[in-house]
Enzyme design. Structure first.
Site, PDB file in Angstrom:
ATOM      1  N   ASN A 127       5.188   4.880 -48.071  1.00 26.93           N
ATOM      2  CA  ASN A 127       6.097   5.441 -47.068  1.00 26.93           C
ATOM      3  C   ASN A 127       6.432   6.907 -47.313  1.00 26.93           C
ATOM      4  O   ASN A 127       6.821   7.621 -46.385  1.00 26.93           O
ATOM      5  CB  ASN A 127       7.362   4.586 -46.951  1.00 26.93           C
ATOM      6  CG  ASN A 127       7.058   3.256 -46.265  1.00 26.93           C
ATOM      7  OD1 ASN A 127       6.019   3.128 -45.606  1.00 26.93           O
ATOM      8  ND2 ASN A 127       7.934   2.283 -46.420  1.00 26.93           N
ATOM      9  N   ARG A 169       3.611   2.576 -37.632  1.00 32.53           N
ATOM     10  CA  ARG A 169       4.925   3.094 -37.309  1.00 32.53           C
ATOM     11  C   ARG A 169       4.978   4.610 -37.501  1.00 32.53           C
ATOM     12  O   ARG A 169       5.574   5.342 -36.727  1.00 32.53           O
ATOM     13  CB  ARG A 169       5.905   2.423 -38.292  1.00 32.53           C
ATOM     14  CG  ARG A 169       7.325   2.659 -37.981  1.00 32.53           C
ATOM     15  CD  ARG A 169       7.801   1.658 -36.973  1.00 32.53           C
ATOM     16  NE  ARG A 169       9.025   2.084 -36.367  1.00 32.53           N
ATOM     17  CZ  ARG A 169       9.286   1.905 -35.085  1.00 32.53           C
ATOM     18  NH1 ARG A 169       8.408   1.348 -34.286  1.00 32.53           N
ATOM     19  NH2 ARG A 169      10.437   2.291 -34.579  1.00 32.53           N
ATOM     20  N   CYS A 219       4.907  -3.042 -38.238  1.00 32.38           N
ATOM     21  CA  CYS A 219       5.171  -4.461 -38.468  1.00 32.38           C
ATOM     22  C   CYS A 219       6.217  -4.967 -37.488  1.00 32.38           C
ATOM     23  O   CYS A 219       7.193  -4.268 -37.181  1.00 32.38           O
ATOM     24  CB  CYS A 219       5.670  -4.671 -39.896  1.00 32.38           C
ATOM     25  SG  CYS A 219       4.349  -4.718 -41.097  1.00 32.38           S
ATOM     26  N   ARG A 262      12.714  -1.991 -33.026  1.00 31.66           N
ATOM     27  CA  ARG A 262      12.667  -0.766 -33.836  1.00 31.66           C
ATOM     28  C   ARG A 262      12.786   0.461 -32.926  1.00 31.66           C
ATOM     29  O   ARG A 262      11.810   1.158 -32.653  1.00 31.66           O
ATOM     30  CB  ARG A 262      11.379  -0.746 -34.670  1.00 31.66           C
ATOM     31  CG  ARG A 262      11.323  -1.931 -35.622  1.00 31.66           C
ATOM     32  CD  ARG A 262      10.106  -1.943 -36.495  1.00 31.66           C
ATOM     33  NE  ARG A 262      10.168  -0.982 -37.575  1.00 31.66           N
ATOM     34  CZ  ARG A 262       9.207  -0.835 -38.485  1.00 31.66           C
ATOM     35  NH1 ARG A 262       8.128  -1.574 -38.428  1.00 31.66           N
ATOM     36  NH2 ARG A 262       9.317   0.058 -39.439  1.00 31.66           N
ATOM     37  N   PRO A 263      14.010   0.722 -32.452  1.00 30.23           N
ATOM     38  CA  PRO A 263      14.207   1.839 -31.534  1.00 30.23           C
ATOM     39  C   PRO A 263      13.979   3.186 -32.220  1.00 30.23           C
ATOM     40  O   PRO A 263      14.001   3.268 -33.454  1.00 30.23           O
ATOM     41  CB  PRO A 263      15.672   1.698 -31.109  1.00 30.23           C
ATOM     42  CG  PRO A 263      16.330   0.902 -32.176  1.00 30.23           C
ATOM     43  CD  PRO A 263      15.271   0.037 -32.786  1.00 30.23           C
ATOM     44  N   ILE A 264      13.767   4.230 -31.409  1.00 31.28           N
ATOM     45  CA  ILE A 264      13.616   5.568 -31.990  1.00 31.28           C
ATOM     46  C   ILE A 264      14.616   6.534 -31.363  1.00 31.28           C
ATOM     47  O   ILE A 264      14.404   7.738 -31.322  1.00 31.28           O
ATOM     48  CB  ILE A 264      12.175   6.110 -31.851  1.00 31.28           C
ATOM     49  CG1 ILE A 264      11.703   6.034 -30.400  1.00 31.28           C
ATOM     50  CG2 ILE A 264      11.210   5.373 -32.749  1.00 31.28           C
ATOM     51  CD1 ILE A 264      10.525   6.946 -30.146  1.00 31.28           C
ATOM     52  N   ASP A 265      15.719   5.953 -30.857  1.00 27.33           N
ATOM     53  CA  ASP A 265      16.716   6.787 -30.178  1.00 27.33           C
ATOM     54  C   ASP A 265      17.275   7.891 -31.085  1.00 27.33           C
ATOM     55  O   ASP A 265      17.587   8.992 -30.620  1.00 27.33           O
ATOM     56  CB  ASP A 265      17.857   5.903 -29.635  1.00 27.33           C
ATOM     57  CG  ASP A 265      18.493   5.052 -30.736  1.00 27.33           C
ATOM     58  OD1 ASP A 265      17.747   4.321 -31.420  1.00 27.33           O
ATOM     59  OD2 ASP A 265      19.709   5.141 -30.937  1.00 27.33           O
ATOM     60  N   GLN A 266      17.396   7.613 -32.369  1.00 28.00           N
ATOM     61  CA  GLN A 266      17.979   8.627 -33.271  1.00 28.00           C
ATOM     62  C   GLN A 266      17.016   9.805 -33.496  1.00 28.00           C
ATOM     63  O   GLN A 266      17.435  10.938 -33.635  1.00 28.00           O
ATOM     64  CB  GLN A 266      18.374   8.009 -34.615  1.00 28.00           C
ATOM     65  CG  GLN A 266      19.426   6.923 -34.501  1.00 28.00           C
ATOM     66  CD  GLN A 266      20.691   7.414 -33.805  1.00 28.00           C
ATOM     67  OE1 GLN A 266      21.309   8.403 -34.201  1.00 28.00           O
ATOM     68  NE2 GLN A 266      21.069   6.730 -32.736  1.00 28.00           N
ATOM     69  N   ASP A 290      12.675  -3.874 -47.718  1.00 26.50           N
ATOM     70  CA  ASP A 290      11.246  -4.087 -47.988  1.00 26.50           C
ATOM     71  C   ASP A 290      11.006  -4.977 -49.209  1.00 26.50           C
ATOM     72  O   ASP A 290       9.860  -5.300 -49.530  1.00 26.50           O
ATOM     73  CB  ASP A 290      10.525  -2.741 -48.194  1.00 26.50           C
ATOM     74  CG  ASP A 290      10.434  -1.950 -46.903  1.00 26.50           C
ATOM     75  OD1 ASP A 290      10.727  -2.512 -45.833  1.00 26.50           O
ATOM     76  OD2 ASP A 290      10.067  -0.763 -46.969  1.00 26.50           O
ATOM     77  N   ILE A 301      19.196  -4.854 -42.120  1.00 25.88           N
ATOM     78  CA  ILE A 301      18.486  -3.707 -41.538  1.00 25.88           C
ATOM     79  C   ILE A 301      17.633  -4.128 -40.323  1.00 25.88           C
ATOM     80  O   ILE A 301      17.722  -3.515 -39.259  1.00 25.88           O
ATOM     81  CB  ILE A 301      17.572  -3.017 -42.581  1.00 25.88           C
ATOM     82  CG1 ILE A 301      18.315  -2.757 -43.901  1.00 25.88           C
ATOM     83  CG2 ILE A 301      16.972  -1.724 -42.005  1.00 25.88           C
ATOM     84  CD1 ILE A 301      19.363  -1.675 -43.888  1.00 25.88           C
TER      85      ILE A 301
HETATM   86  C1  EPZ Z   1      11.041   2.788 -42.718  1.00 28.25           C
HETATM   87  O1  EPZ Z   1      10.974   2.315 -41.389  1.00 28.25           O
HETATM   88  C2  EPZ Z   1       9.887   2.174 -43.449  1.00 28.25           C
HETATM   89  N1  EPZ Z   1       8.652   2.578 -42.782  1.00 28.25           N
HETATM   90  C3  EPZ Z   1      10.027   0.660 -43.465  1.00 28.25           C
HETATM   91  O2  EPZ Z   1       8.997   0.157 -44.283  1.00 28.25           O
HETATM   92  C4  EPZ Z   1      11.374   0.272 -44.070  1.00 28.25           C
HETATM   93  O3  EPZ Z   1      11.563  -1.117 -43.922  1.00 28.25           O
HETATM   94  C5  EPZ Z   1      12.510   1.012 -43.353  1.00 28.25           C
HETATM   95  O4  EPZ Z   1      12.264   2.435 -43.347  1.00 28.25           O
HETATM   96  C6  EPZ Z   1      13.880   0.778 -44.003  1.00 28.25           C
HETATM   97  O5  EPZ Z   1      13.860   1.210 -45.330  1.00 28.25           O
HETATM   98  C7  EPZ Z   1       8.113   3.760 -43.046  1.00 28.25           C
HETATM   99  O6  EPZ Z   1       8.601   4.537 -43.857  1.00 28.25           O
HETATM  100  C8  EPZ Z   1       6.856   4.091 -42.331  1.00 28.25           C
HETATM  101  P1  EPZ Z   1      14.624   3.018 -40.237  1.00 28.25           P
HETATM  102  P2  EPZ Z   1      11.792   3.025 -40.242  1.00 28.25           P
HETATM  103  O7  EPZ Z   1      14.491   4.030 -39.165  1.00 28.25           O
HETATM  104  O8  EPZ Z   1      11.869   4.473 -40.530  1.00 28.25           O
HETATM  105  C9  EPZ Z   1      17.536   1.339 -36.818  1.00 28.25           C
HETATM  106  C10 EPZ Z   1       7.343  -1.351 -44.941  1.00 28.25           C
HETATM  107  O9  EPZ Z   1       7.303  -2.595 -45.120  1.00 28.25           O
HETATM  108  N2  EPZ Z   1      17.126   2.526 -36.020  1.00 28.25           N
HETATM  109  O10 EPZ Z   1      15.208   3.409 -41.535  1.00 28.25           O
HETATM  110  O11 EPZ Z   1      11.226   2.574 -38.953  1.00 28.25           O
HETATM  111  C11 EPZ Z   1      16.412   0.343 -37.013  1.00 28.25           C
HETATM  112  O12 EPZ Z   1      16.286  -0.520 -35.920  1.00 28.25           O
HETATM  113  C12 EPZ Z   1       8.073  -0.786 -43.747  1.00 28.25           C
HETATM  114  O13 EPZ Z   1       6.790  -0.526 -45.687  1.00 28.25           O
HETATM  115  C13 EPZ Z   1      17.727   2.771 -34.816  1.00 28.25           C
HETATM  116  O14 EPZ Z   1      18.600   2.025 -34.346  1.00 28.25           O
HETATM  117  O15 EPZ Z   1      13.203   2.339 -40.470  1.00 28.25           O
HETATM  118  C14 EPZ Z   1      16.834  -0.344 -38.286  1.00 28.25           C
HETATM  119  O16 EPZ Z   1      17.772  -1.338 -37.996  1.00 28.25           O
HETATM  120  C15 EPZ Z   1       8.526  -1.823 -42.791  1.00 28.25           C
HETATM  121  N3  EPZ Z   1      17.345   3.901 -34.106  1.00 28.25           N
HETATM  122  C16 EPZ Z   1      17.530   0.769 -39.084  1.00 28.25           C
HETATM  123  O17 EPZ Z   1      17.853   1.765 -38.116  1.00 28.25           O
HETATM  124  C17 EPZ Z   1      16.404   4.756 -34.576  1.00 28.25           C
HETATM  125  O18 EPZ Z   1      16.118   5.766 -33.904  1.00 28.25           O
HETATM  126  C18 EPZ Z   1      16.702   1.394 -40.186  1.00 28.25           C
HETATM  127  O19 EPZ Z   1      15.426   1.779 -39.666  1.00 28.25           O
HETATM  128  C19 EPZ Z   1      15.799   4.492 -35.816  1.00 28.25           C
HETATM  129  C20 EPZ Z   1      16.176   3.359 -36.521  1.00 28.25           C
END
Ligand code: EPZ
Length: 430
Positions: A23, A93, A117, A122-126, A305, A327
């Site tokens: 990651n 992702r 996965c 998994r929104p990307i609003d932020q 993870d 999470i």
């Molecule tokens: C990263 O995903 C990792 N992926 C994931 O690893 C890991 O599980 C996750 O961080 C948490 O540590 C990569 O680095 C490529 P987040 P990411 O944005 O960035 C919510 C693995 O197995 N959220 O930290 O997609 C979201 O829904 C993978 O290696 C929003 O609401 O995770 C979640 O509940 C799987 N809006 C929380 O935040 C947004 O715009 C954390 O997600 C972004 C996220």
């Protein structure tokens, strides 16, 4: 058909070398295109997700030179397009990191909506909120995210949720914005710090990565760098759990023990012995293990993870453990598979209530996603008899030579591609 065939029951014993963090590598690769000079990245894991990202980078003209299996040179000067639409990129992702990197460098980017996965919504609003705050116009159309700006200007951004992806993406976009950006409620994961350190080595001015306030002073351009990816916290944690669940004794080398503290603490709590040195941890499970409670949290909390891997271990530990996933809402899909092996787990909302059993029995199971897949392999290694794990393509997204590393620790595991090979494996291991 590609599956792992496993004959369980052996304690894992020996030493294992941990590779570069998947990651972190994904963030670093995207960031590398932000300069026209050639960037060298070492300790790159050779896993499906990083290879797919490299392919996507090549599809827009990036020059990718693989110096050896773990070292790559990247030259962004040859980029001739900012539209990433190839089908393969939908599978991962981290495609979204190219949005931040291209937007930061060229002030425009168009990338297909990210996949990855299936572990919940998994929104990307932020990410989008951050790009907009920096002055970009962002819209989603025809399955693509389109971001464009006349210029990017530093801003004060407060993330509503702690997001690793949004933190890294906004950091990349802000690095070459005019003026200062303050990013509050930022993620503190080791890979966030690694990407910030890498960008700083390219001439960026980022302070505070690893805390929840990151301050970025925009610079006009970035330059070449030579950098090595940090060790993979989750690969290391997975081998720690494999040692615990099989009642083994494993020295896990090339790690940063600090990154493993939340995992070590829980293993100590359930009865393992942990020895730490500068760049290694040894996990010894010589006594019966007992229960504990886990809640996944952003770093430095217990990583989501690692949730399936510790659940597999706790399901073999005496007493009742409760594992709460805070999470992602859909990260218990392995429970049905584990039940086939004799585990006693009930999922209620975002918690799994685990009543420890004394052993698993081998079964034919499928990996539902990357980490759950690795966890089910651990279950197979701890189980009596034969296990097959299907859909190992998920596991190969994030673990390099998983089966070979396990074999070195005494595991009886092989990748098989036909019934004939499976029978051959069964005959061999008896
Ligand atoms: C990263 O995903 C990792 N992926 C994931 O690893 C890991 O599980 C996750 O961080 C948490 O540590 C990569 O680095 C490529 P987040 P990411 O944005 O960035 C919510 C693995 O197995 N959220 O930290 O997609 C979201 O829904 C993978 O290696 C929003 O609401 O995770 C979640 O509940 C799987 N809006 C929380 O935040 C947004 O715009 C954390 O997600 C972004 C996220």
């Amino acid at each position: 058909m590609e599956q792992y065939a496993i004959k369980g029951g052996n304690p894992l014993v020996g030493e294992v070398e941990i590779g570069g963090a998947k990651n972190a590598a994904l963030g670093l690769l995207a960031a590398a295109i932000m300069t026209d000079e050639t960037v060298t990245i070492d300790n790159m894991p050779d896993v499906r997700d990083t290879n797919v990202l490299l392919q996507a980078m090549e599809s827009i003209g990036t020059t990718v030179n693989r110096v050896d299996r773990h070292k790559v040179e990247i030259t962004g000067a040859t980029i001739n397009d900012v539209v990433i639409e190839d089908d393969f990129i939908k599978k991962i992702r981290a495609s979204y990191y190219l949005l931040g990197a291209l937007l930061g460098k060229y002030k425009k980017a168009q990338v297909v909506l990210p996949g990855g996965c299936n572990i919940g919504s998994r929104p990307i609003d932020q990410h989008i909120k951050g790009f907009k705050a920096l002055g970009a116009d962002v819209k989603i159309a025809h399955g693509m995210i389109v971001a464009e700006a006349e210029k990017l200007v530093g801003s004060h951004i407060y993330l509503d949720v702690v997001s690793v992806g949004a933190t890294i993406n906004i950091m990349m976009a802000a690095v070459m914005a005019e003026g200062r950006t303050i990013l509050e409620n930022a993620a503190k994961e080791p890979h966030v710090v690694d990407v910030a350190n890498f960008l700083n080595s390219m001439g960026a001015d980022i302070k505070g990565a690893g805390t929840d306030v990151i301050r970025i002073k925009g610079v006009q351009k970035l330059h070449k760098s030579e950098y090595a990816v940090i060790p993979d916290q989750i690969e290391a944690g997975t081998f720690m759990m494999a040692a615990a669940a099989t009642k083994g004794d494993v020295l896990i080398k090339n790690v940063i023990p600090k990154h493993l503290e939340s995992i070590s603490a829980k293993l100590i709590e359930i009865g393992c012995e942990i020895e730490e040195s500068d760049d290694a941890v040894r996990v010894v499970a010589s006594r019966p293990l007992s229960h504990t409670h886990i809640k996944t949290l952003p770093y430095p909390g217990f990583p989501t993870d690692m949730q399936p891997q510790i659940a597999v271990t706790l399901a073999l530990s005496s007493g009742t453990s409760i594992v709460t996933e805070s999470i992602f809402e859909n990260r218990f899909k392995y429970v049905d598979e584990l039940t086939k092996m004799g585990a006693n787990i009930k999922v209620e909302g975002n918690s799994a209530i685990i009543d420890g059993v004394s052993k698993y029995t081998g079964a034919n199971i499928s990996a539902p996603d990357l980490r759950a897949g690795a966890a089910l392999v651990i279950a197979g290694l701890a189980a009596d008899g034969f296990t097959t794990v299907d859909d190992i393509v998920y596991i190969e997204r994030g673990y390099e030579d998983f089966d070979a590393k396990l074999r070195k620790l005494g595991a009886q595991i092989e990748k098989v591609t036909s019934d004939k090979e499976l029978q051959k494996f069964k005959l061999k291991v008896g």
